[in-house]
Design a protein around this motif. Structure first.
Motif, mmCIF file in Angstrom:
data_model
loop_
_atom_site.group_PDB
_atom_site.id
_atom_site.type_symbol
_atom_site.label_atom_id
_atom_site.label_comp_id
_atom_site.label_asym_id
_atom_site.label_seq_id
_atom_site.Cartn_x
_atom_site.Cartn_y
_atom_site.Cartn_z
ATOM 1 N N SER A 60 2.836 1.344 -0.018
ATOM 2 C CA SER A 60 4.008 0.492 0.131
ATOM 3 C C SER A 60 3.568 -0.956 0.084
ATOM 4 O O SER A 60 2.460 -1.292 0.484
ATOM 5 C CB SER A 60 4.729 0.767 1.451
ATOM 6 N N ASP A 62 5.655 -4.567 0.954
ATOM 7 C CA ASP A 62 6.881 -5.258 1.328
ATOM 8 C C ASP A 62 6.636 -6.751 1.220
ATOM 9 O O ASP A 62 5.845 -7.314 1.978
ATOM 10 C CB ASP A 62 7.301 -4.887 2.753
ATOM 11 N N SER A 109 1.320 -4.265 3.511
ATOM 12 C CA SER A 109 1.053 -3.181 2.571
ATOM 13 C C SER A 109 0.148 -2.122 3.188
ATOM 14 O O SER A 109 -0.726 -2.430 3.997
ATOM 15 C CB SER A 109 0.369 -3.752 1.324
#
Length: 156
Positions: A60, A62, A109
């Motif tokens: 991920s 962001d 992340s």
């Protein structure tokens, strides 16, 4: 293999945002930030495992705010949890406007790195021992993120 505290392999890096790193709005390209994140995650995982590593996934990313030309990007990374040969690494990126003395979290992340031997085969890594409250929280929530990664790969 002796477990290692998170602090053993925690890393911090600072990069200057220069004009070639930015878009037409004078903010840093997301891809440039991703490259910095991948680099510090690899260094952190290599230090923890005492081995070469490969990026298995960027789980991920962001982007919470942007950094502009002249900002100093500070990246902080640490291993949150380990598997047999894998390491989940958490990376935070801050933008420091050094002239205005303003610091803002821009990116968070999670990445999964795998330790490998000279033939590219996975090798065992030491367990990680969380120390701070944040590290303990991320350690405890890592199995849910691993399950999410596993379920995501089943969709292929």
């Amino acid at each position: 293999m002796e477990p290692l505290p998170v602090s053993y392999s925690k890393m911090k890096q600072t990069k200057l945002v220069l004009p070639p790193d930015t878009n037409h709005l004078d903010t840093i390209f997301g891809g440039k930030v991703l490259a910095f994140i991948d680099e510090i995650a690899a260094l952190t995982a290599m230090k923890h495992s005492n081995a070469a590593v490969v990026t298995a996934s960027i789980d991920s990313v962001d982007f919470l705010s942007s950094a502009k030309v002249g900002d100093a990007l500070t990246l902080e990374a640490f291993v949150t949890r380990t598997g047999r040969s894998s390491m989940e690494v958490f990376v935070k990126v801050y933008a420091d406007d050094l002239l205005q003395r303003k610091k803002e979290l821009t990116t968070e992340s999670f990445l999964t790195m795998v330790a490998v031997d000279q033939y590219g085969k996975p090798i065992p890594v030491p367990r990680v021992v969380p120390e701070s409250e944040e590290e303990k929280r991320l350690y405890d929530t890592a199995p849910a993120r691993k399950e999410h990664r596993k379920n995501r790969s089943l969709l292929r």
